[in-house]
Enzyme design. Structure first.
Site, PDB file in Angstrom:
ATOM      1  N   ALA A  13       0.682  -1.264   0.145  1.00 41.50           N
ATOM      2  CA  ALA A  13      -0.004  -0.040   0.107  1.00 41.50           C
ATOM      3  C   ALA A  13       0.760   1.150   0.097  1.00 41.50           C
ATOM      4  CB  ALA A  13      -0.845   0.154   1.152  1.00 41.50           C
ATOM      5  N   ILE A  16       5.837   3.052  -3.688  1.00 41.39           N
ATOM      6  CA  ILE A  16       6.514   2.293  -4.433  1.00 41.39           C
ATOM      7  C   ILE A  16       5.733   1.059  -4.842  1.00 41.39           C
ATOM      8  CG2 ILE A  16       8.334   0.643  -4.897  1.00 41.39           C
ATOM      9  CD1 ILE A  16      10.337   2.182  -3.021  1.00 41.39           C
ATOM     10  N   ASN A 105      14.025  -2.965  11.819  1.00 43.38           N
ATOM     11  CA  ASN A 105      13.986  -3.912  10.035  1.00 43.38           C
ATOM     12  C   ASN A 105      14.185  -5.294  10.518  1.00 43.38           C
ATOM     13  OD1 ASN A 105      13.223  -2.253   8.105  1.00 43.38           O
ATOM     14  ND2 ASN A 105      14.985  -1.018   8.809  1.00 43.38           N
ATOM     15  N   GLN A 112      10.024 -12.418   8.001  1.00 41.79           N
ATOM     16  CA  GLN A 112       9.711 -12.545   6.286  1.00 41.79           C
ATOM     17  C   GLN A 112      10.361 -13.745   5.975  1.00 41.79           C
ATOM     18  OE1 GLN A 112       9.278  -8.952   4.600  1.00 41.79           O
ATOM     19  NE2 GLN A 112       7.600  -8.251   5.656  1.00 41.79           N
ATOM     20  N   ASP A 159      20.451   2.801  -8.753  1.00 44.01           N
ATOM     21  CA  ASP A 159      21.523   3.466  -8.947  1.00 44.01           C
ATOM     22  C   ASP A 159      22.222   3.218 -10.141  1.00 44.01           C
ATOM     23  OD1 ASP A 159      21.568   3.671  -6.111  1.00 44.01           O
ATOM     24  OD2 ASP A 159      21.683   1.804  -5.613  1.00 44.01           O
ATOM     25  N   HIS A 187      23.812  -0.178  -1.269  1.00 46.00           N
ATOM     26  CA  HIS A 187      22.911   0.780  -1.697  1.00 46.00           C
ATOM     27  C   HIS A 187      22.858   1.981  -0.676  1.00 46.00           C
ATOM     28  CE1 HIS A 187      19.362   2.955  -3.308  1.00 46.00           C
ATOM     29  NE2 HIS A 187      18.788   2.613  -1.992  1.00 46.00           N
TER      30      HIS A 187
HETATM   31  P1  NDP Z   1       7.978   3.675  -0.061  1.00 42.51           P
HETATM   32  O1  NDP Z   1       7.058   2.905  -0.934  1.00 42.51           O
HETATM   33  O2  NDP Z   1       8.384   5.074  -0.685  1.00 42.51           O
HETATM   34  O3  NDP Z   1       9.184   2.975   0.219  1.00 42.51           O
HETATM   35  C1  NDP Z   1       9.554   1.688   0.792  1.00 42.51           C
HETATM   36  C2  NDP Z   1      10.831   1.276   0.955  1.00 42.51           C
HETATM   37  O4  NDP Z   1      11.819   1.281  -0.167  1.00 42.51           O
HETATM   38  C3  NDP Z   1      11.473   2.280   1.945  1.00 42.51           C
HETATM   39  O5  NDP Z   1      12.195   1.494   3.033  1.00 42.51           O
HETATM   40  C4  NDP Z   1      12.414   2.999   1.150  1.00 42.51           C
HETATM   41  O6  NDP Z   1      13.723   3.428   1.904  1.00 42.51           O
HETATM   42  C5  NDP Z   1      12.744   1.924   0.256  1.00 42.51           C
HETATM   43  N1  NDP Z   1      13.556   2.430  -1.042  1.00 42.51           N
HETATM   44  C6  NDP Z   1      14.644   1.682  -1.529  1.00 42.51           C
HETATM   45  N2  NDP Z   1      14.869   2.591  -2.564  1.00 42.51           N
HETATM   46  C7  NDP Z   1      14.202   3.592  -2.823  1.00 42.51           C
HETATM   47  C8  NDP Z   1      14.313   4.615  -3.597  1.00 42.51           C
HETATM   48  N3  NDP Z   1      15.073   4.993  -4.313  1.00 42.51           N
HETATM   49  N4  NDP Z   1      13.274   5.792  -3.326  1.00 42.51           N
HETATM   50  C9  NDP Z   1      12.396   5.710  -2.555  1.00 42.51           C
HETATM   51  N5  NDP Z   1      12.255   4.577  -1.594  1.00 42.51           N
HETATM   52  C10 NDP Z   1      13.187   3.664  -1.687  1.00 42.51           C
HETATM   53  O7  NDP Z   1       7.410   3.942   1.484  1.00 42.51           O
HETATM   54  P2  NDP Z   1       5.857   4.279   1.810  1.00 42.51           P
HETATM   55  O8  NDP Z   1       5.948   4.407   3.376  1.00 42.51           O
HETATM   56  O9  NDP Z   1       5.193   4.635   1.048  1.00 42.51           O
HETATM   57  O10 NDP Z   1       5.476   2.575   2.056  1.00 42.51           O
HETATM   58  C11 NDP Z   1       5.901   1.705   2.746  1.00 42.51           C
HETATM   59  C12 NDP Z   1       4.803   0.587   2.990  1.00 42.51           C
HETATM   60  O11 NDP Z   1       5.313  -0.410   3.616  1.00 42.51           O
HETATM   61  C13 NDP Z   1       3.644   1.068   3.979  1.00 42.51           C
HETATM   62  O12 NDP Z   1       2.199   0.959   3.404  1.00 42.51           O
HETATM   63  C14 NDP Z   1       3.760   0.453   5.179  1.00 42.51           C
HETATM   64  O13 NDP Z   1       2.412   0.090   5.969  1.00 42.51           O
HETATM   65  C15 NDP Z   1       4.363  -0.978   4.562  1.00 42.51           C
HETATM   66  N6  NDP Z   1       5.092  -1.946   5.421  1.00 42.51           N
HETATM   67  C16 NDP Z   1       4.725  -2.993   5.301  1.00 42.51           C
HETATM   68  C17 NDP Z   1       5.400  -3.977   6.206  1.00 42.51           C
HETATM   69  C18 NDP Z   1       5.053  -5.467   5.942  1.00 42.51           C
HETATM   70  O14 NDP Z   1       4.631  -5.705   5.032  1.00 42.51           O
HETATM   71  N7  NDP Z   1       5.326  -6.478   6.977  1.00 42.51           N
HETATM   72  C19 NDP Z   1       6.517  -3.834   7.015  1.00 42.51           C
HETATM   73  C20 NDP Z   1       6.799  -2.286   7.190  1.00 42.51           C
HETATM   74  C21 NDP Z   1       6.042  -1.567   6.455  1.00 42.51           C
HETATM   75  P3  NDP Z   1      13.712   4.839   2.351  1.00 42.51           P
HETATM   76  O15 NDP Z   1      13.028   4.962   3.589  1.00 42.51           O
HETATM   77  O16 NDP Z   1      15.368   5.016   2.891  1.00 42.51           O
HETATM   78  O17 NDP Z   1      13.492   5.872   1.337  1.00 42.51           O
END
Ligand code: NDP
Length: 328
Positions: A13, A16, A105, A112, A159, A187
């Site tokens: 959700a 990305i 993490n 997972q 990258d 990364h």
């Molecule tokens: P994003 O979808 O924007 O990012 C998700 C992850 O990708 C972050 O850790 C982010 O790192 C990483 N990432 C890697 N490369 C990139 C890049 N180039 N640009 C941006 N991000 C990058 O985050 P959201 O907060 O929108 O969404 C995360 C979702 O994950 C939420 O819906 C949350 O509920 C969910 N979630 C699910 C889990 C599970 O399924 N068990 C556990 C934890 C969270 P960085 O923060 O360094 O940008």
């Protein structure tokens, strides 16, 4: 009928996830003739948002999409998974220490990894996108002793793609002209984009550029800090380009690299190029028939050696930290 490939996306959700799922369902991940079944894993509070995304996926009527499951249980999400895209992670928040970040993490990627170990398909391939991606991949891999270690990879393709475009702009070429570029290491800001073996229309890229100052002071920092520049410009982190790179990574892994080219992938080191065995570091790889191999025999000059070593040292430190926390 061909049975569908099960693709699990965690953090489905999120930003990305939103940029990624539609492309998977349209056939861009695995091929225009490969049916897919999507498994969306989210934390409980985000399940409703994931349902919203699934409604939109339904409304696209993708001919290849054979079903969508939504769950907050990793054991369900990874049941029979062929491709796992681990996007959801705990981002670093203000004032958070690195140890806290790794621990948070660990709480996500260790279970997972175990769920993948216990439930995924025998041919499972895993790409970790969620940061710190390399070390998160290591945590998941360590929790999955029955899965071959090489199936756990981390994304450095964004990258790689960023470096391609910067190099093309500098040299007045197009990205399609450039081959054999490499991202080495983590990364993170220490990553090393290497053009010394790259070719632009068959000519050595470093010779075409012929400007070590540009390499050191502009190219490398621009690539390494691109994520922050995008946050600054967009007011939100990169999502579409990250999703695109995840598509590229898996597509290349499954479908192979082109003759005369390679890609960059974060993979468990076999000790090549002096990178300690076991850490998940980015290397130049060729892929064929769903497997990858590190490109061997490249000469590493001093400029490159220093930078590879620095990034690898950071990865070794992260590994030691998660080991200290009992996460691997
Ligand atoms: P994003 O979808 O924007 O990012 C998700 C992850 O990708 C972050 O850790 C982010 O790192 C990483 N990432 C890697 N490369 C990139 C890049 N180039 N640009 C941006 N991000 C990058 O985050 P959201 O907060 O929108 O969404 C995360 C979702 O994950 C939420 O819906 C949350 O509920 C969910 N979630 C699910 C889990 C599970 O399924 N068990 C556990 C934890 C969270 P960085 O923060 O360094 O940008």
């Amino acid at each position: 009928p061909v049975s569908p490939v099960n693709v699990t996306v965690t953090g489905a959700a999120g930003q990305i996830g939103y940029a990624l799922l539609f492309r998977i369902a349209s056939g861009q991940l695995l091929g225009a003739d490969v049916p897919v079944r999507l498994r969306l894993l989210e934390i409980t509070p985000a399940l409703k948002a994931a349902e919203g995304t699934a409604m939109e996926l339904d409304d696209c009527a993708f001919p290849l999409l054979q079903g969508i499951d939504i769950t907050d249980d990793a054991n369900v999400a990874f049941d029979g998974t062929n491709v796992g895209l681990l996007v959801g992670a705990r981002p670093r928040t203000k004032g958070m220490e690195r140890g806290d970040l790794l621990e948070a993490n660990g709480g996500i990627f260790k279970p997972q990894g175990k769920a993948i170990n216990d439930h995924a398909a025998d041919d499972v391939k895993v790409l970790v996108v969620g940061n710190p991606a390399n070390t998160n991949a290591l945590i998941a891999q360590a929790a999955a002793p029955d899965v071959p270690a090489e199936r756990f990879t981390a994304m450095t393709r964004l990258d790689h793609n960023r470096a391609l475009t910067q190099l093309a702009k500098k040299t007045g070429s197009t990205v399609a002209d450039i081959k054999k570029l490499t991202i080495w290491g983590n990364h993170s800001a220490t990553q090393y984009p290497d053009i010394f073996h790259a070719e632009i229309s068959g000519k050595n890229a470093a010779q075409v550029v012929n400007d070590e100052k540009w390499l050191a002071d502009e190219f490398i920092p621009t690539v390494a800090k691109r994520g922050a520049a995008i946050i600054d410009a967009r007011g939100a982190s990169s999502a579409a380009s990250a999703a695109n790179a995840a598509i590229d990574h898996v597509h290349t892994w499954v479908n192979g690299t082109a003759e005369g080219d390679w890609a960059s992938m974060g993979i468990p080191s076999d000790g090549s190029y002096g990178v300690p065995e076991g850490i998940i570091s980015s290397f130049p790889v060729t892929t064929k028939d769903g497997a990858y191999e590190i490109v061997q025999g490249l000469e590493i000059n001093e400029f490159s050696r220093t930078r590879i070593d620095a990034s690898v040292k950071e990865l070794s430190d992260e590994r030691d930290a998660v080991r200290g926390l009992g996460l691997i």
